[in-house]
Design an enzyme around this catalytic site. Structure first.
Site, PDB file in Angstrom:
ATOM      1  N   PRO A   1      42.303  45.796  48.122  1.00  0.00           N
ATOM      2  CA  PRO A   1      41.244  45.478  47.161  1.00  0.00           C
ATOM      3  C   PRO A   1      41.226  46.469  46.002  1.00  0.00           C
ATOM      4  CG  PRO A   1      40.314  46.627  49.044  1.00  0.00           C
ATOM      5  CD  PRO A   1      41.770  46.422  49.356  1.00  0.00           C
TER       6      PRO A   1
ATOM      7  N   ARG B   1      38.695  41.392  28.944  1.00  0.00           N
ATOM      8  CA  ARG B   1      38.728  40.288  29.915  1.00  0.00           C
ATOM      9  C   ARG B   1      38.087  39.006  29.393  1.00  0.00           C
ATOM     10  NH1 ARG B   1      36.442  40.194  34.105  1.00  0.00           N
ATOM     11  NH2 ARG B   1      37.969  39.040  35.319  1.00  0.00           N
TER      12      ARG B   1
ATOM     13  N   CYS C   1      38.387  43.333  14.486  1.00  0.00           N
ATOM     14  CA  CYS C   1      38.718  42.349  13.457  1.00  0.00           C
ATOM     15  C   CYS C   1      39.329  41.091  14.072  1.00  0.00           C
ATOM     16  CB  CYS C   1      39.676  42.962  12.452  1.00  0.00           C
ATOM     17  SG  CYS C   1      38.999  44.440  11.730  1.00  0.00           S
TER      18      CYS C   1
HETATM   19  C1  PLP Z   1      46.371  43.385  41.338  1.00  0.00           C
HETATM   20  C2  PLP Z   1      46.811  43.560  42.721  1.00  0.00           C
HETATM   21  C3  PLP Z   1      45.889  43.903  43.707  1.00  0.00           C
HETATM   22  C4  PLP Z   1      44.429  44.072  43.451  1.00  0.00           C
HETATM   23  O1  PLP Z   1      43.820  42.927  42.967  1.00  0.00           O
HETATM   24  P1  PLP Z   1      42.217  42.899  42.870  1.00  0.00           P
HETATM   25  O2  PLP Z   1      41.934  41.571  42.276  1.00  0.00           O
HETATM   26  O3  PLP Z   1      41.813  44.014  41.963  1.00  0.00           O
HETATM   27  O4  PLP Z   1      41.688  43.076  44.239  1.00  0.00           O
HETATM   28  C5  PLP Z   1      46.359  44.099  44.991  1.00  0.00           C
HETATM   29  N1  PLP Z   1      47.678  43.973  45.291  1.00  0.00           N
HETATM   30  C6  PLP Z   1      48.584  43.650  44.353  1.00  0.00           C
HETATM   31  C7  PLP Z   1      50.002  43.551  44.736  1.00  0.00           C
HETATM   32  C8  PLP Z   1      48.197  43.431  43.049  1.00  0.00           C
HETATM   33  O5  PLP Z   1      49.099  43.104  42.132  1.00  0.00           O
END
Ligand code: PLP
Length: 463
Positions: free
Chosen positions: A321, A360, A391
């Site tokens: 996570p 985002r 801009c």
């Molecule tokens: C981006 C990523 C995560 C984390 O994703 P979240 O959406 O921030 O939990 C975990 N493992 C891998 C391989 C990723 O590319």
């Protein structure tokens, strides 16, 4: 339907009509605890405080815009994940969501491991004392130098992403006289309710090695033959901002199927599987994320069941996570500048940051909420769009927001749930100076990443 809809959640993908906004909230002064970090509250003055500190004091001391991160909340989330998964599993925090040395120390202290996906993230992790064996290196195009640094440092695992990389990592490990622990990242063909930009397990994309066409099994065959690699498991990451576990269920089913095939073919049971990250958070009150313990129970139940069906012993599980840990722990504090009412449309509220500190909204059509935090107000709600100072007309922070009609220049606004993928994706567009990350805890505030200065900008420009 939006061209680039998404990852505030599945319902944002193709569901909402353009220009959709919900009715004004019953109470504009309310702070939904789902969306705000744990120690956020309004004080007797009506101003918001976090970690026991009034946002007006934070703005006065550290300036705006600023990311304000609630350390107690960050640590509590680490602990919740750690305890939910117990000692038979590893929790790797995905550093790309937000990484700094203070964060690395907290992770270390709270017993989490760390995913990095670049040399810069690796250097940050090592410089803050994360033991190398608790670090995993990811990436679809790791450079030779990145691999060398990781192998030399002794990272706990490198997640192999292609056939070329199997050979490359093996060669580097051999040359350095090491046996490197590795996992193979497979794409399981699951799309996990998510937009193409961040869906990562369907076949037509850059990450991993395909499972369906036998490529992953071939990758395993090759990796097992190389003495300088110790293949410890299979890795799968199915997407981002996911709210239910059905995608993980399919992924686990297919990964376990591969483990069984490996056992039948090579007589080895790989000891680990990694189901990646991507667990969703509440950006708005409509989002309903699961608690870590619910996720842990669901995932371990799925893996246990799948392994029983395949006649395999249950491998050690890991999860990754990022957003679910750091996302809810921070808000971005802005000062209101120009206010432009557009008759019959809405009021545009400009703040002193924008797409340079939160890309985002522009990138994914992500939805955020915003609140007046320097005071409370009993004024009527007005429909606004909170925009930045860049801009670009796409420089939107919050597309549809209700704010009190007496909003005035100089008021402070805060956008919650900006802990993940905001500072880490921040840019210098228009030569903006990237905001600091201010940590609050128990009545104390300190800067963990300072604001950029003009000297920082000019130092890179060597004329
Ligand atoms: C981006 C990523 C995560 C984390 O994703 P979240 O959406 O921030 O939990 C975990 N493992 C891998 C391989 C990723 O590319």
């Amino acid at each position: 339907m939006s061209r680039s809809a998404h990852p505030a959640g599945p319902r944002y993908a193709d569901v909402l009509p353009e220009g959709h906004y919900t009715a004004p909230p019953a109470d504009l002064n309310a702070l939904d605890p789902k969306v705000w970090s744990r120690t956020v509250a309004r004080n007797a003055d009506g101003a918001v405080e976090v970690g026991g500190i009034d946002v007006r004091a934070l703005a006065a001391e550290f300036g705006t815009p600023a990311y304000v991160l609630d350390e107690a909340d960050f640590r509590a989330r680490c602990r919740a994940w750690r305890e939910a998964f117990g000692t038979d599993a590893d929790v790797f925090y995905a550093g790309k969501a937000f990484l700094s040395r203070a964060v690395v120390r907290w992770l270390h202290e709270e017993g989490l491991n760390l995913d990095v996906c670049s040399e810069g993230e690796l250097a940050t992790a090592l410089s803050a004392g994360m033991p190398a064996e608790r670090i995993a290196l990811h990436g679809n195009n790791k450079s030779v130098r990145e691999i060398e640094r990781a192998v030399e440092a002794g990272v706990g695992r490198i997640v192999l992403d292609s056939f070329q990389e199997i050979v490359r990592v093996a060669g580097i490990a051999e040359r350095l006289g090491r046996r490197q622990r590795v996992q193979i990242r497979v794409t399981v063909g699951v799309e996990a309710h998510t937009h193409e930009f961040i869906a990562t397990a369907h076949e037509d994309q850059k990450f991993g090695i395909g499972l369906a066409d036998g490529q992953a099994a071939e990758a395993v065959r090759r990796a097992l033959k190389l003495d300088s690699l110790e293949l410890i498991g299979i890795h799968s990451h199915i997407g981002s901002q996911i709210f239910d576990t059905s995608g993980f269920e399919v992924a686990a089913h297919r990964v376990v199927g591969l483990l069984k095939q490996i056992r039948d073919e090579h007589g080895v049971e790989l000891p680990e599987i990694d189901l990646g990250g991507g667990l969703g958070i509440a950006y708005t009150s409509d989002d309903d994320p699961r608690e870590p313990h619910e996720i842990a129970e669901a995932l371990s139940e799925i893996v246990t069941r799948e392994c029983a069906a395949a006649g395999l012993s249950v491998p050690r599980l890991s999860v990754e996570p990022g957003r679910a840990i750091v996302g809810p722990t921070a808000f971005t504090l802005y000062e209101v500048g120009n206010i432009k009412p557009l008759e019959g449309l809405r009021t545009y509220v400009s703040v002193d940051g924008g797409m340079s500190d939160n890309i985002r909204t522009a990138l994914y059509d992500a939805e955020y909420t915003v609140a007046l935090v320097s005071r409370s107000s009993e004024a009527k709600p007005m429909l606004t769009r909170v925009v930045g100072k860049h801009c670009e007309s796409g420089d939107i922070v919050v597309r549809d927001a209700f704010l009190p009609a007496d909003l005035a220049t100089g008021d402070l606004l805060a956008v919650p749930a900006t802990g993940a993928y905001c500072r880490s994706m921040a840019s210098n567009y228009n030569h903006a100076l990237r905001p600091p990350v201010v940590v609050v805890d128990d009545g104390q505030a300190r800067v963990i990443v300072r604001r950029e200065t003009e000297e920082d900008l000019l130092r890179l420009d060597i004329g």
